[in-house]
Motif scaffolding. Sequence first.
Motif, PDB file in Angstrom:
ATOM      1  N   GLY A 132      59.380   5.218 -37.394  1.00 19.26           N
ATOM      2  CA  GLY A 132      59.730   5.999 -38.572  1.00 19.26           C
ATOM      3  C   GLY A 132      61.078   5.604 -39.138  1.00 19.26           C
ATOM      4  N   LEU A 133      62.005   5.245 -38.256  1.00 23.46           N
ATOM      5  CA  LEU A 133      63.321   4.783 -38.704  1.00 23.46           C
ATOM      6  C   LEU A 133      63.199   3.485 -39.489  1.00 23.46           C
ATOM      7  CD1 LEU A 133      66.312   5.552 -38.543  1.00 23.46           C
ATOM      8  CD2 LEU A 133      66.488   4.183 -36.463  1.00 23.46           C
ATOM      9  N   LEU A 134      62.290   2.613 -39.066  1.00 22.35           N
ATOM     10  CA  LEU A 134      62.025   1.391 -39.818  1.00 22.35           C
ATOM     11  C   LEU A 134      61.478   1.721 -41.203  1.00 22.35           C
ATOM     12  CD1 LEU A 134      61.825  -1.702 -39.957  1.00 22.35           C
ATOM     13  CD2 LEU A 134      59.576  -1.529 -38.858  1.00 22.35           C
ATOM     14  N   ALA A 135      60.602   2.725 -41.267  1.00 19.96           N
ATOM     15  CA  ALA A 135      60.062   3.151 -42.559  1.00 19.96           C
ATOM     16  C   ALA A 135      61.152   3.729 -43.447  1.00 19.96           C
ATOM     17  CB  ALA A 135      58.958   4.184 -42.341  1.00 19.96           C
ATOM     18  N   LEU A 136      62.081   4.470 -42.860  1.00 19.24           N
ATOM     19  CA  LEU A 136      63.209   5.013 -43.618  1.00 19.24           C
ATOM     20  C   LEU A 136      64.037   3.894 -44.238  1.00 19.24           C
ATOM     21  CD1 LEU A 136      65.169   7.366 -44.402  1.00 19.24           C
ATOM     22  CD2 LEU A 136      66.263   7.002 -42.184  1.00 19.24           C
ATOM     23  N   ALA A 137      64.357   2.884 -43.442  1.00 17.71           N
ATOM     24  CA  ALA A 137      65.134   1.757 -43.945  1.00 17.71           C
ATOM     25  C   ALA A 137      64.386   1.027 -45.056  1.00 17.71           C
ATOM     26  CB  ALA A 137      65.457   0.795 -42.803  1.00 17.71           C
ATOM     27  N   ALA A 138      63.082   0.852 -44.889  1.00 16.38           N
ATOM     28  CA  ALA A 138      62.281   0.180 -45.910  1.00 16.38           C
ATOM     29  C   ALA A 138      62.265   0.980 -47.206  1.00 16.38           C
ATOM     30  CB  ALA A 138      60.855  -0.035 -45.396  1.00 16.38           C
ATOM     31  N   ALA A 139      62.210   2.312 -47.089  1.00 14.50           N
ATOM     32  CA  ALA A 139      62.187   3.152 -48.286  1.00 14.50           C
ATOM     33  C   ALA A 139      63.514   3.108 -49.019  1.00 14.50           C
ATOM     34  CB  ALA A 139      61.846   4.592 -47.894  1.00 14.50           C
ATOM     35  N   VAL A 140      64.636   3.067 -48.284  1.00 15.27           N
ATOM     36  CA  VAL A 140      65.948   2.934 -48.918  1.00 15.27           C
ATOM     37  C   VAL A 140      66.031   1.601 -49.659  1.00 15.27           C
ATOM     38  CG1 VAL A 140      68.423   2.700 -48.500  1.00 15.27           C
ATOM     39  CG2 VAL A 140      67.114   4.436 -47.264  1.00 15.27           C
ATOM     40  N   LEU A 141      65.484   0.563 -49.043  1.00 16.20           N
ATOM     41  CA  LEU A 141      65.527  -0.764 -49.652  1.00 16.20           C
ATOM     42  C   LEU A 141      64.668  -0.844 -50.903  1.00 16.20           C
ATOM     43  CD1 LEU A 141      66.462  -3.730 -49.431  1.00 16.20           C
ATOM     44  CD2 LEU A 141      64.468  -4.151 -47.973  1.00 16.20           C
ATOM     45  N   MET A 142      63.467  -0.246 -50.869  1.00 18.37           N
ATOM     46  CA  MET A 142      62.522  -0.378 -51.980  1.00 18.37           C
ATOM     47  C   MET A 142      62.679   0.693 -53.057  1.00 18.37           C
ATOM     48  SD  MET A 142      58.988  -1.433 -50.023  1.00 18.37           S
ATOM     49  CE  MET A 142      58.952  -2.728 -48.781  1.00 18.37           C
ATOM     50  N   ARG A 143      63.345   1.794 -52.740  1.00 15.99           N
ATOM     51  CA  ARG A 143      63.597   2.864 -53.704  1.00 15.99           C
ATOM     52  C   ARG A 143      62.314   3.427 -54.316  1.00 15.99           C
ATOM     53  NH1 ARG A 143      68.203   1.177 -57.900  1.00 15.99           N
ATOM     54  NH2 ARG A 143      66.808  -0.575 -58.249  1.00 15.99           N
ATOM     55  N   SER A 144      61.286   3.605 -53.502  1.00 19.36           N
ATOM     56  CA  SER A 144      60.045   4.167 -54.022  1.00 19.36           C
ATOM     57  C   SER A 144      59.274   4.829 -52.885  1.00 19.36           C
ATOM     58  CB  SER A 144      59.176   3.078 -54.669  1.00 19.36           C
ATOM     59  OG  SER A 144      58.702   2.178 -53.686  1.00 19.36           O
ATOM     60  N   LEU A 145      58.249   5.576 -53.241  1.00 22.03           N
ATOM     61  CA  LEU A 145      57.401   6.233 -52.241  1.00 22.03           C
ATOM     62  C   LEU A 145      56.212   5.366 -51.860  1.00 22.03           C
ATOM     63  CD1 LEU A 145      56.480   8.728 -50.589  1.00 22.03           C
ATOM     64  CD2 LEU A 145      55.382   9.573 -52.678  1.00 22.03           C
ATOM     65  N   ILE A 146      55.515   4.865 -52.843  1.00 26.57           N
ATOM     66  CA  ILE A 146      54.263   4.146 -52.584  1.00 26.57           C
ATOM     67  C   ILE A 146      54.507   2.795 -51.923  1.00 26.57           C
ATOM     68  CG2 ILE A 146      52.170   3.206 -53.622  1.00 26.57           C
ATOM     69  CD1 ILE A 146      52.383   6.247 -53.644  1.00 26.57           C
ATOM     70  N   GLY A 147      55.500   2.040 -52.424  1.00 30.00           N
ATOM     71  CA  GLY A 147      55.737   0.692 -51.911  1.00 30.00           C
ATOM     72  C   GLY A 147      55.965   0.642 -50.403  1.00 30.00           C
ATOM     73  N   PRO A 148      56.975   1.330 -49.881  1.00 28.99           N
ATOM     74  CA  PRO A 148      57.223   1.267 -48.434  1.00 28.99           C
ATOM     75  C   PRO A 148      56.128   1.923 -47.615  1.00 28.99           C
ATOM     76  CG  PRO A 148      58.703   2.827 -49.507  1.00 28.99           C
ATOM     77  CD  PRO A 148      58.029   2.068 -50.595  1.00 28.99           C
ATOM     78  N   LEU A 149      55.507   2.971 -48.152  1.00 27.42           N
ATOM     79  CA  LEU A 149      54.436   3.631 -47.405  1.00 27.42           C
ATOM     80  C   LEU A 149      53.241   2.703 -47.232  1.00 27.42           C
ATOM     81  CD1 LEU A 149      53.418   6.203 -46.047  1.00 27.42           C
ATOM     82  CD2 LEU A 149      52.562   6.962 -48.273  1.00 27.42           C
ATOM     83  N   VAL A 150      52.830   2.061 -48.322  1.00 24.98           N
ATOM     84  CA  VAL A 150      51.704   1.128 -48.254  1.00 24.98           C
ATOM     85  C   VAL A 150      52.056  -0.067 -47.366  1.00 24.98           C
ATOM     86  CG1 VAL A 150      50.309  -0.492 -49.593  1.00 24.98           C
ATOM     87  CG2 VAL A 150      50.732   1.813 -50.471  1.00 24.98           C
ATOM     88  N   THR A 151      53.277  -0.568 -47.498  1.00 24.50           N
ATOM     89  CA  THR A 151      53.707  -1.710 -46.688  1.00 24.50           C
ATOM     90  C   THR A 151      53.671  -1.395 -45.203  1.00 24.50           C
ATOM     91  OG1 THR A 151      55.146  -2.529 -48.462  1.00 24.50           O
ATOM     92  CG2 THR A 151      55.606  -3.302 -46.227  1.00 24.50           C
ATOM     93  N   MET A 152      54.234  -0.249 -44.822  1.00 28.87           N
ATOM     94  CA  MET A 152      54.288   0.118 -43.409  1.00 28.87           C
ATOM     95  C   MET A 152      52.898   0.402 -42.844  1.00 28.87           C
ATOM     96  SD  MET A 152      57.324  -0.090 -42.139  1.00 28.87           S
ATOM     97  CE  MET A 152      56.918   0.768 -40.610  1.00 28.87           C
ATOM     98  N   LEU A 153      52.085   1.141 -43.583  1.00 33.80           N
ATOM     99  CA  LEU A 153      50.751   1.465 -43.081  1.00 33.80           C
ATOM    100  C   LEU A 153      49.875   0.220 -43.004  1.00 33.80           C
ATOM    101  CD1 LEU A 153      49.967   4.884 -44.822  1.00 33.80           C
ATOM    102  CD2 LEU A 153      50.802   4.450 -42.506  1.00 33.80           C
ATOM    103  N   ALA A 154      50.001  -0.656 -43.989  1.00 30.71           N
ATOM    104  CA  ALA A 154      49.234  -1.900 -43.947  1.00 30.71           C
ATOM    105  C   ALA A 154      49.664  -2.750 -42.756  1.00 30.71           C
ATOM    106  CB  ALA A 154      49.418  -2.675 -45.248  1.00 30.71           C
TER     107      ALA A 154
END
Length: 241
Positions: A154-176
């Motif tokens: 989840g911490l990795l997902a948090l960092a990805a979301a800060v980097l991408m500044r969006s909801l869908i992008g990091p969520l789809v990336t992490m789940l994929a």
Amino acid sequence: MIRALRNATAAELIKLWSLPAVVATSLGTIVASVTLAAALAMSAPPESNDVSLITAQAIVFLQIGPILLGVLAASTEYEGRQIVTTLTATPNRSLLLAGKAIAYLGVVVTVSVAAVSAGAATVWIVLDAHGTAPARPVDLGPLTGAAIYLVLIGLLALAAAVLMRSLIGPLVTMLALVLIVSPLLAGYTEHARVLPDRAGRLLYLPDSDPGLTPGTGALILLAWIAATALAAVGAFTRRDA
């Protein structure tokens, strides 16, 4: 500085728990843990009565909860540009990120420990009802590793979301990554072991990869988190809101 960090963390915690999606995800993760654990325990053969191992089999699905929590902790403020208000209240961006990270950790540690504990308890209850509960004490090592893994992914997902500044992008990336890419690559190449979820699962399935130890797997996952976090911090502190 300590007082400012405490205030920023408190504000982020209040903000998180005020989000219906965070509350729903937290409760849903625990409920899913109980449901999956019951199903896995009921379908396990009589000789397979390892509570920790049965509980660990649900982690591949439970990780969706912490991933969503991590993304929500960073991305919701970009829906409607609330981030401008947040930066006005806390102009020190490094301090803001630290507060977000600590607040997230407070939430996800609670949820992860509760989910893994509830899952293990459910497995034990089901096995006991079937008369196959193990006589030996439950091995807490894999269960602890499972909770730590959920926090870290989840911490990795948090960092990805800060980097991408969006909801869908990091969520789809992490789940994929954890649900599609990683399992597919694991069937084709041994190098898939360096992916964050494959390396991190050694924390709760220590024998899943004879080529890596749990300590090495944890270091690989931490390296992914560190690299993503460094990129996220660099981008967040230099770009416009």
